[in-house]
Design a protein around this motif. Structure first.
Motif, PDB file in Angstrom:
ATOM      1  N   LEU A  56       7.026 -38.091  11.213  1.00 42.62           N
ATOM      2  CA  LEU A  56       6.775 -36.571  11.842  1.00 42.62           C
ATOM      3  C   LEU A  56       5.711 -35.805  10.878  1.00 42.62           C
ATOM      4  N   ALA A  57       5.944 -35.636  10.106  1.00 41.17           N
ATOM      5  CA  ALA A  57       5.203 -34.777   9.059  1.00 41.17           C
ATOM      6  C   ALA A  57       4.513 -35.255   7.983  1.00 41.17           C
ATOM      7  N   ALA A 126       5.344 -45.726   8.000  1.00 41.92           N
ATOM      8  CA  ALA A 126       5.529 -44.743   8.884  1.00 41.92           C
ATOM      9  C   ALA A 126       4.492 -43.589   9.126  1.00 41.92           C
ATOM     10  N   VAL A 127       3.741 -43.547   7.981  1.00 36.94           N
ATOM     11  CA  VAL A 127       2.249 -42.655   8.053  1.00 36.94           C
ATOM     12  C   VAL A 127       1.412 -43.333   8.791  1.00 36.94           C
ATOM     13  N   HIS A 139       2.114 -44.053  22.052  1.00 33.96           N
ATOM     14  CA  HIS A 139       2.090 -45.328  20.928  1.00 33.96           C
ATOM     15  C   HIS A 139       2.862 -44.962  19.548  1.00 33.96           C
ATOM     16  N   GLN A 140       2.898 -43.506  19.424  1.00 27.10           N
ATOM     17  CA  GLN A 140       3.725 -43.110  18.280  1.00 27.10           C
ATOM     18  C   GLN A 140       5.237 -43.261  18.563  1.00 27.10           C
ATOM     19  N   PHE A 141       5.630 -42.910  19.731  1.00 22.31           N
ATOM     20  CA  PHE A 141       6.914 -43.299  20.230  1.00 22.31           C
ATOM     21  C   PHE A 141       7.286 -44.781  20.015  1.00 22.31           C
ATOM     22  N   ARG A 142       6.375 -45.306  20.459  1.00 21.48           N
ATOM     23  CA  ARG A 142       6.676 -46.885  20.464  1.00 21.48           C
ATOM     24  C   ARG A 142       6.864 -47.360  18.936  1.00 21.48           C
ATOM     25  N   THR A 143       6.108 -46.839  18.121  1.00 25.66           N
ATOM     26  CA  THR A 143       6.267 -47.094  16.460  1.00 25.66           C
ATOM     27  C   THR A 143       7.571 -46.778  16.170  1.00 25.66           C
ATOM     28  N   ALA A 144       7.881 -45.578  16.592  1.00 28.22           N
ATOM     29  CA  ALA A 144       9.212 -45.025  16.084  1.00 28.22           C
ATOM     30  C   ALA A 144      10.390 -45.825  16.634  1.00 28.22           C
TER      31      ALA A 144
END
Length: 202
Positions: A56-57, A126-127, A139-144
């Motif tokens: 996230l950060a 993760a980054v 896409h980021q949600f899928r990665t998570a």
């Protein structure tokens, strides 16, 4: 779907769930079964929190200190490649972290949560895999979800560690780590090439 599988394989390689088994068994050798389950759950929860923070950060943190993601991607790719070489040619993950355990650090946080599960490679993944300039929120949600799927596998393996390790042994865990190292080396090379391409396209 292919992107999700790619992210899943990437996280599986850098986290290396099978390679964590010998470390977990050594850490919990003198604990009761209920304590082993508690340690496994705590280790995965702490590792999940760390990786979620980077997911996230991580990019915002880099931008705050003035480091472009492309530079981080190249540097991280080089580090990942060197790490992959140690997995292939040097001591595998089980042997490296067993040494940590034998030095007396027997807690769920270290070396289980960090650096066994939430490894530097996993933090980098993760980054890089949630780059705001390359990937949309879906896409980021899928990665998570891919990351948490791997962490779920880690928890499942730790809860059944004694039975699995009796089946594969030290040799099997070392072989899996070396195969993951080969996959990781190819992923690291791809990251370096993409980072260089992105830097010069800016």
């Amino acid at each position: 779907m292919n992107d999700w599988i790619s992210s899943f394989v990437f996280f599986f390689a850098v986290i290396d769930p099978v390679g964590t088994l010998p470390v977990f068994i050594a850490v919990t050798a003198r604990h009761a079964e209920w304590q082993k389950r508690k340690i496994a759950l705590l280790a995965v929860l702490v590792a999940s929190a760390i990786l979620l923070f980077f997911l996230l950060a991580g990019q915002y943190l880099l931008e705050t200190i003035g480091v472009p993601l492309s530079a981080f991607q190249v540097a991280g790719g080089v580090v990942l490649f060197l790490f992959a070489l140690t997995m292939i040619f040097g001591e595998g993950k089980p042997e490296q972290e067993m040494g940590i355990v034998k030095s007396g650090h027997e807690t769920a946080i270290f070396p289980l949560a960090v650096p066994s599960i939430a490894s530097p490679g996993a933090m980098l993944a993760a980054v890089v895999l949630t780059d705001n300039y390359r990937f949309d929120p879906i896409h980021q949600f899928r990665t998570a979800t891919a990351m948490f799927a791997v962490l779920g596998i880690v928890l499942m393996l730790l809860l059944t560690a004694q039975w699995i390790f009796r089946f594969i042994g030290d040799c099997g865990a070392s072989i899996v780590s070396r195969v993951m190292g080969l996959i990781l080396a190819s992923v690291a090379t791809t990251n370096v090439l993409l980072g260089i391409q992105q830097f010069f396209s800016i």
